[in-house]
Design an enzyme around this catalytic site. Structure first.
Site, PDB file in Angstrom:
ATOM      1  N   GLU A 234      -3.887   0.118  -9.018  1.00  0.00           N
ATOM      2  CA  GLU A 234      -2.843   1.108  -9.325  1.00  0.00           C
ATOM      3  C   GLU A 234      -1.602   0.353  -9.818  1.00  0.00           C
ATOM      4  O   GLU A 234      -1.184  -0.632  -9.200  1.00  0.00           O
ATOM      5  CB  GLU A 234      -2.473   1.904  -8.068  1.00  0.00           C
ATOM      6  CG  GLU A 234      -3.571   2.859  -7.620  1.00  0.00           C
ATOM      7  CD  GLU A 234      -3.232   3.568  -6.296  1.00  0.00           C
ATOM      8  OE1 GLU A 234      -3.396   4.788  -6.223  1.00  0.00           O
ATOM      9  OE2 GLU A 234      -2.802   2.885  -5.333  1.00  0.00           O
TER      10      GLU A 234
ATOM     11  N   SER B 162       0.830  -1.204   0.000  1.00  0.00           N
ATOM     12  CA  SER B 162       0.000   0.000   0.000  1.00  0.00           C
ATOM     13  C   SER B 162       0.857   1.243   0.000  1.00  0.00           C
ATOM     14  O   SER B 162       0.420   2.304  -0.421  1.00  0.00           O
ATOM     15  CB  SER B 162      -0.848   0.051   1.261  1.00  0.00           C
ATOM     16  OG  SER B 162      -1.623  -1.088   1.379  1.00  0.00           O
TER      17      SER B 162
ATOM     18  N   HIS C 243      -1.297  -2.506  -7.158  1.00  0.00           N
ATOM     19  CA  HIS C 243      -1.990  -2.289  -5.887  1.00  0.00           C
ATOM     20  C   HIS C 243      -3.517  -2.414  -6.039  1.00  0.00           C
ATOM     21  O   HIS C 243      -4.141  -1.608  -6.733  1.00  0.00           O
ATOM     22  CB  HIS C 243      -1.608  -0.886  -5.348  1.00  0.00           C
ATOM     23  CG  HIS C 243      -2.209  -0.581  -4.031  1.00  0.00           C
ATOM     24  ND1 HIS C 243      -2.741   0.648  -3.717  1.00  0.00           N
ATOM     25  CD2 HIS C 243      -2.391  -1.340  -2.927  1.00  0.00           C
ATOM     26  CE1 HIS C 243      -3.214   0.624  -2.482  1.00  0.00           C
ATOM     27  NE2 HIS C 243      -3.009  -0.571  -1.989  1.00  0.00           N
TER      28      HIS C 243
ATOM     29  N   ASN D  66      -4.215   6.068  -1.621  1.00  0.00           N
ATOM     30  CA  ASN D  66      -3.949   6.184  -0.186  1.00  0.00           C
ATOM     31  C   ASN D  66      -3.428   7.565   0.190  1.00  0.00           C
ATOM     32  O   ASN D  66      -3.650   8.020   1.319  1.00  0.00           O
ATOM     33  CB  ASN D  66      -2.970   5.105   0.281  1.00  0.00           C
ATOM     34  CG  ASN D  66      -3.672   3.782   0.502  1.00  0.00           C
ATOM     35  OD1 ASN D  66      -4.873   3.752   0.752  1.00  0.00           O
ATOM     36  ND2 ASN D  66      -2.942   2.687   0.390  1.00  0.00           N
TER      37      ASN D  66
HETATM   38  N1  3HC Z   1     -16.133 -10.146  -1.355  1.00  0.00           N
HETATM   39  C1  3HC Z   1     -16.918 -10.253  -2.448  1.00  0.00           C
HETATM   40  N2  3HC Z   1     -18.006  -9.508  -2.643  1.00  0.00           N
HETATM   41  C2  3HC Z   1     -18.344  -8.664  -1.672  1.00  0.00           C
HETATM   42  C3  3HC Z   1     -17.592  -8.498  -0.507  1.00  0.00           C
HETATM   43  C4  3HC Z   1     -16.447  -9.303  -0.361  1.00  0.00           C
HETATM   44  N3  3HC Z   1     -15.651  -9.218   0.716  1.00  0.00           N
HETATM   45  N4  3HC Z   1     -18.179  -7.555   0.258  1.00  0.00           N
HETATM   46  C5  3HC Z   1     -19.262  -7.155  -0.413  1.00  0.00           C
HETATM   47  N5  3HC Z   1     -19.359  -7.804  -1.574  1.00  0.00           N
HETATM   48  C6  3HC Z   1     -20.359  -7.608  -2.610  1.00  0.00           C
HETATM   49  C7  3HC Z   1     -21.683  -8.150  -2.188  1.00  0.00           C
HETATM   50  O1  3HC Z   1     -21.850  -9.513  -2.593  1.00  0.00           O
HETATM   51  C8  3HC Z   1     -22.654  -7.238  -2.910  1.00  0.00           C
HETATM   52  O2  3HC Z   1     -22.806  -7.629  -4.248  1.00  0.00           O
HETATM   53  P1  3HC Z   1     -24.255  -7.519  -4.959  1.00  0.00           P
HETATM   54  O3  3HC Z   1     -24.680  -6.089  -4.802  1.00  0.00           O
HETATM   55  O4  3HC Z   1     -23.983  -7.893  -6.381  1.00  0.00           O
HETATM   56  O5  3HC Z   1     -25.080  -8.488  -4.206  1.00  0.00           O
HETATM   57  C9  3HC Z   1     -21.932  -5.902  -2.957  1.00  0.00           C
HETATM   58  O6  3HC Z   1     -20.536  -6.202  -2.797  1.00  0.00           O
HETATM   59  C10 3HC Z   1     -22.410  -5.000  -1.867  1.00  0.00           C
HETATM   60  O7  3HC Z   1     -22.217  -5.680  -0.616  1.00  0.00           O
HETATM   61  P2  3HC Z   1     -23.185  -5.573   0.640  1.00  0.00           P
HETATM   62  O8  3HC Z   1     -24.583  -5.313   0.174  1.00  0.00           O
HETATM   63  O9  3HC Z   1     -22.925  -6.732   1.536  1.00  0.00           O
HETATM   64  O10 3HC Z   1     -22.626  -4.367   1.460  1.00  0.00           O
HETATM   65  P3  3HC Z   1     -22.409  -2.906   1.014  1.00  0.00           P
HETATM   66  O11 3HC Z   1     -23.376  -2.444  -0.024  1.00  0.00           O
HETATM   67  O12 3HC Z   1     -22.303  -2.186   2.284  1.00  0.00           O
HETATM   68  O13 3HC Z   1     -20.976  -2.950   0.309  1.00  0.00           O
HETATM   69  C11 3HC Z   1     -18.659  -2.733   0.338  1.00  0.00           C
HETATM   70  C12 3HC Z   1     -19.862  -3.372   0.997  1.00  0.00           C
HETATM   71  C13 3HC Z   1     -18.451  -3.334  -1.044  1.00  0.00           C
HETATM   72  C14 3HC Z   1     -17.457  -3.039   1.223  1.00  0.00           C
HETATM   73  C15 3HC Z   1     -18.927  -1.191   0.197  1.00  0.00           C
HETATM   74  O14 3HC Z   1     -19.356  -0.677   1.421  1.00  0.00           O
HETATM   75  C16 3HC Z   1     -17.705  -0.412  -0.241  1.00  0.00           C
HETATM   76  O15 3HC Z   1     -17.343  -0.375  -1.417  1.00  0.00           O
HETATM   77  N6  3HC Z   1     -17.033   0.255   0.738  1.00  0.00           N
HETATM   78  C17 3HC Z   1     -15.848   1.051   0.469  1.00  0.00           C
HETATM   79  C18 3HC Z   1     -14.654   0.135   0.402  1.00  0.00           C
HETATM   80  C19 3HC Z   1     -13.412   0.894   0.097  1.00  0.00           C
HETATM   81  O16 3HC Z   1     -13.333   2.105   0.115  1.00  0.00           O
HETATM   82  N7  3HC Z   1     -12.345   0.120  -0.181  1.00  0.00           N
HETATM   83  C20 3HC Z   1     -11.032   0.668  -0.407  1.00  0.00           C
HETATM   84  C21 3HC Z   1     -10.241   0.540   0.855  1.00  0.00           C
HETATM   85  S1  3HC Z   1      -8.642   1.218   0.694  1.00  0.00           S
HETATM   86  C22 3HC Z   1      -7.705  -0.069   0.195  1.00  0.00           C
HETATM   87  O17 3HC Z   1      -8.127  -1.188   0.034  1.00  0.00           O
HETATM   88  C23 3HC Z   1      -6.287   0.260  -0.048  1.00  0.00           C
HETATM   89  C24 3HC Z   1      -5.368  -0.379   0.957  1.00  0.00           C
HETATM   90  O18 3HC Z   1      -4.057  -0.164   0.536  1.00  0.00           O
HETATM   91  C25 3HC Z   1      -5.531   0.167   2.357  1.00  0.00           C
END
Ligand code: 3HC
Length: 287
Positions: free
Chosen positions: A154, A121, A142, A193
């Protein structure tokens, strides 16, 4: 040079399991490495649970799940990676752990064309490339959490990464995995990030100063700015230890106070309340 079909993923935690899953679902032969048999079994359980979730939500047939699982092999011996053409490392965000992984991969990969990609990251890719005898074949790739859901990857070349490696890595994530790639310079935090972490740790400072409750801070950003989740819930998803390591690397690189992990984050990490993965972070999680 041929298309990449034999892929390795080292580290099968939150990110590695997601990367392994999307590679298997894309039809690739995927070898997954973990530090011991127990960790490999836990990694396999993580990928299986995510594929099962896909079946439950109707996105994946049972046959597709089983086919994806059959493409995955788990090992605790990096010596098994010799025939891989691309290895993505997603081990813990600690330089010693990355160093051990990169130096071993460099020794065992047989093809001089094999690419070592790091999902770090925030650790400078050049620092990782310099550990190997093939710095021109090391590139940052990434992914974002949850990997099966987030569309972005990325791509981070260093001054030494060859153009061909950048092109092959980009083609792999876009054409094979169906992701969208953006290119970033090798600066700690890259694009996402560098913008996200100051925002997330500002939310921790806001909670710490008593400006608002965790629920209200999160509701503010979900309902006021249409974010899918608020910053504190997102920190719980990322893992507070990972967030702290990322912030520390960025602080180390730029010495800007806005990247410094606040005391509350540090104390929560020390307490082992790391977010969803431990069942407790800014929120409590059951099951
Ligand atoms: N694996 C696979 N699919 C998943 C999942 C997982 N872990 N979590 C959720 N999903 C899918 C669900 O199956 C659902 O699909 P569908 O709509 O086709 O049925 C869809 O994603 C939405 O899931 P939920 O309804 O259970 O829950 P939410 O609508 O609350 O979505 C979320 C959950 C996808 C995590 C959404 O809240 C989101 O996108 N949050 C932001 C995440 C984010 O910002 N990520 C970046 C983090 S930074 C990073 O990773 C960088 C690192 O370096 C730190």
């Amino acid at each position: 040079m041929g298309e990449i079909s034999k892929v390795g993923v080292v580290g099968c935690g939150l990110m590695g399991s997601g990367i392994a899953e999307v590679c298997a679902r894309a039809g690739l032969d995927v070898l997954v490495g973990e530090i011991n048999a127990e960790a490999a079994a836990a990694g396999k359980a993580r990928v299986t649970a995510s594929l099962d979730r896909g079946v439950r939500s109707g996105k994946l047939s049972e046959d597709d799940r089983d086919t994806a699982l059959s493409r995955l092999t788990f090992t605790s011996d990096l010596g098994d990676f010799t025939d891989r053409r691309l290895v993505i490392e997603a081990v813990a965000e600690q330089l010693e752990v990355k160093t051990a992984t990169l130096t071993t991969l460099d020794k065992v990969l047989e093809s001089p064309e094999a690419i070592i990609a790091s999902n770090t990251s925030s650790i400078p890719i050049m620092e990782l490339a310099a550990l190997t005898e093939r710095p021109d074949h090391v590139v940052g790739v990434h992914f974002f959490n949850p990997v099966p859901v987030q569309k972005l990857v990325e791509i981070i070349p260093t001054q030494l990464t060859s153009d061909d490696v950048v092109e092959r890595a980009t083609a792999f994530v876009t054409t094979r995995l169906g992701k969208t790639a953006i290119r970033a310079r090798d600066r700690s935090g890259f694009v996402v990030n560098a913008l996200l972490v100051p925002y997330l740790i500002s939310a921790v400072r806001m909670l710490e100063s008593g400006t608002a409750s965790a629920e209200d801070i999160d509701s503010g950003m979900v309902l006021g700015c249409a974010h899918p989740m608020g910053p504190l819930r997102l920190l719980d998803l990322i893992g507070l230890d990972t967030a702290q390591s990322v912030a520390e690397s960025m602080y180390e690189e730029f010495k800007e106070p806005l990247y410094a992990p606040p005391p509350l984050l540090r104390r929560m990490v020390a307490a082992g309340t790391l977010g969803r993965k431990t069942g407790r972070g800014f929120y409590i999680y059951d099951g």
